[in-house]
Design a protein around this motif. Sequence first.
Motif, mmCIF file in Angstrom:
data_model
loop_
_atom_site.group_PDB
_atom_site.id
_atom_site.type_symbol
_atom_site.label_atom_id
_atom_site.label_comp_id
_atom_site.label_asym_id
_atom_site.label_seq_id
_atom_site.Cartn_x
_atom_site.Cartn_y
_atom_site.Cartn_z
ATOM 1 N N ILE A 51 0.865 -1.061 -0.197
ATOM 2 C CA ILE A 51 -0.047 0.355 -0.364
ATOM 3 C C ILE A 51 0.599 1.281 0.201
ATOM 4 O O ILE A 51 0.473 2.311 -1.065
ATOM 5 C CB ILE A 51 -1.133 -0.383 1.445
ATOM 6 C CG1 ILE A 51 -1.912 -1.103 1.554
ATOM 7 C CG2 ILE A 51 -1.811 1.320 1.323
ATOM 8 C CD1 ILE A 51 -2.850 -1.395 2.329
ATOM 9 N N ASP A 52 2.361 1.590 0.635
ATOM 10 C CA ASP A 52 2.908 2.803 0.456
ATOM 11 C C ASP A 52 4.107 2.295 -0.396
ATOM 12 O O ASP A 52 4.545 3.194 -0.441
ATOM 13 C CB ASP A 52 3.401 2.110 2.620
ATOM 14 C CG ASP A 52 2.423 2.522 3.576
ATOM 15 O OD1 ASP A 52 1.696 3.284 3.079
ATOM 16 O OD2 ASP A 52 2.912 1.695 4.258
ATOM 17 N N ILE A 53 4.246 1.140 -1.121
ATOM 18 C CA ILE A 53 5.143 2.111 -2.644
ATOM 19 C C ILE A 53 4.526 2.331 -3.298
ATOM 20 O O ILE A 53 3.558 1.857 -4.270
ATOM 21 C CB ILE A 53 5.196 -0.098 -2.446
ATOM 22 C CG1 ILE A 53 5.759 -0.613 -1.842
ATOM 23 C CG2 ILE A 53 6.315 0.134 -4.038
ATOM 24 C CD1 ILE A 53 5.865 -2.376 -2.758
ATOM 25 N N PRO A 54 5.173 3.623 -3.396
ATOM 26 C CA PRO A 54 4.689 4.654 -4.493
ATOM 27 C C PRO A 54 4.698 3.986 -5.834
ATOM 28 O O PRO A 54 6.097 3.859 -6.483
ATOM 29 C CB PRO A 54 5.410 6.005 -3.847
ATOM 30 C CG PRO A 54 6.604 5.641 -3.458
ATOM 31 C CD PRO A 54 6.287 3.725 -2.681
ATOM 32 N N THR A 55 4.412 4.502 -6.938
ATOM 33 C CA THR A 55 3.804 4.143 -8.143
ATOM 34 C C THR A 55 3.559 5.572 -8.933
ATOM 35 O O THR A 55 3.795 5.548 -10.842
ATOM 36 C CB THR A 55 3.252 3.196 -8.673
ATOM 37 O OG1 THR A 55 1.870 3.392 -8.527
ATOM 38 C CG2 THR A 55 3.784 1.845 -8.071
ATOM 39 N N ARG A 56 3.176 6.214 -8.573
ATOM 40 C CA ARG A 56 3.277 7.742 -8.903
ATOM 41 C C ARG A 56 3.582 8.154 -7.703
ATOM 42 O O ARG A 56 3.543 9.052 -6.522
ATOM 43 C CB ARG A 56 1.512 7.788 -9.745
ATOM 44 C CG ARG A 56 0.860 6.900 -10.494
ATOM 45 C CD ARG A 56 -0.391 6.907 -10.892
ATOM 46 N NE ARG A 56 -0.631 6.037 -11.573
ATOM 47 C CZ ARG A 56 -1.040 5.993 -13.508
ATOM 48 N NH1 ARG A 56 -0.402 8.149 -13.757
ATOM 49 N NH2 ARG A 56 -0.563 5.892 -14.346
ATOM 50 N N ASP A 57 3.313 10.384 -8.358
ATOM 51 C CA ASP A 57 3.165 11.934 -7.251
ATOM 52 C C ASP A 57 2.837 12.989 -8.073
ATOM 53 O O ASP A 57 1.712 12.242 -9.121
ATOM 54 C CB ASP A 57 5.034 11.522 -7.379
ATOM 55 C CG ASP A 57 6.050 11.932 -8.398
ATOM 56 O OD1 ASP A 57 5.593 12.151 -9.815
ATOM 57 O OD2 ASP A 57 7.114 11.859 -7.830
ATOM 58 N N ARG A 58 3.831 13.475 -7.786
ATOM 59 C CA ARG A 58 2.945 15.360 -8.719
ATOM 60 C C ARG A 58 3.296 14.855 -10.013
ATOM 61 O O ARG A 58 2.384 15.855 -10.820
ATOM 62 C CB ARG A 58 3.125 16.652 -8.206
ATOM 63 C CG ARG A 58 2.422 16.234 -6.419
ATOM 64 C CD ARG A 58 2.605 17.982 -5.763
ATOM 65 N NE ARG A 58 1.827 17.433 -4.213
ATOM 66 C CZ ARG A 58 2.681 19.271 -4.033
ATOM 67 N NH1 ARG A 58 2.804 19.925 -4.092
ATOM 68 N NH2 ARG A 58 1.831 18.799 -2.332
ATOM 69 N N ILE A 59 4.248 14.388 -10.386
ATOM 70 C CA ILE A 59 4.324 14.963 -12.113
ATOM 71 C C ILE A 59 4.370 13.342 -12.676
ATOM 72 O O ILE A 59 3.669 13.673 -13.797
ATOM 73 C CB ILE A 59 6.281 14.931 -11.935
ATOM 74 C CG1 ILE A 59 6.837 15.474 -10.787
ATOM 75 C CG2 ILE A 59 6.706 14.637 -13.250
ATOM 76 C CD1 ILE A 59 8.900 14.981 -11.400
ATOM 77 N N GLY A 60 4.206 12.023 -12.244
ATOM 78 C CA GLY A 60 2.994 11.207 -12.732
ATOM 79 C C GLY A 60 3.756 10.104 -12.707
ATOM 80 O O GLY A 60 4.009 9.830 -11.393
ATOM 81 N N LEU A 61 4.057 9.275 -13.409
ATOM 82 C CA LEU A 61 3.942 7.611 -13.378
ATOM 83 C C LEU A 61 5.029 7.570 -13.520
ATOM 84 O O LEU A 61 6.779 7.678 -13.552
ATOM 85 C CB LEU A 61 3.654 7.372 -13.919
ATOM 86 C CG LEU A 61 3.921 5.193 -14.269
ATOM 87 C CD1 LEU A 61 3.367 4.559 -13.049
ATOM 88 C CD2 LEU A 61 2.884 4.367 -15.483
#
Length: 242
Positions: A51-61
């Motif tokens: 659940i906490d592993i990021p795949t996106r942020d404010r910039i994108g994928l």
Amino acid sequence: MNPRGVIFILLVLRSIGSVAQSPGPEVMSIRLQAVTGPLRNWTPDTSADRIDIPTRDRIGLLHARDLQRPEFTRYGSRHKGPDPLWQRDYQLPQTTGPLSGRDNTTQGSIEAGRALVDQDLEGIAASNVTPADPTLAVGPDHVIQMVNGSSGSAFFQIFDKRGGTLKVQAFMDQLPGASYNGGGDCIAWYDAAASRWVMTEFGDSSRTGTKINSLIFAVSQTPDPLGSWYLYEFSDTSFFPD
């Protein structure tokens, strides 16, 4: 035999031979990850590490930043002015009575050439990732909404037609038996011909968040989205399956 018939047969055989010698389509591997069991009896595991592993942020994928950027050719257009296919003078048909047996006083109607909203409901709010990719599917008795959640994975919720929440919000990769990390780009739809629900998103089978190499399909076993679902993974290690 008519010579034309002989020539025709030879051309057909030659065509078949050409097809047989041409390379076939590349086939992605598929596996059934899980059969979830009834979701009405399911409580999402909020402690799952993915659940906490990021795949996106404010910039994108995140994964897309390691890919070669595509090059586009701008051919331009000779047309100047408004889109010639823009239909500006269309009006909805007017009705004087209930529409398809519905109660106009409570559920809206079409009148004076305009559509009225039946209900205005609060759904899942957009998270702090780009893009949000909101999607919605409507069936006979239920509604499924999906967005890209806070980590980038697909976040979904099931409602009834009155807007009541039938299942708490959860990430798609939290579904029972899921063995991937979600990459978002979610799509939800209801297949009226088969009476089945479908939810999809990108997947990372390595659970690192940096190698998006799968398409995950969740397909309901019945028309009831609170029932059991099949969870499929289509994967290929050689390309990004967008």
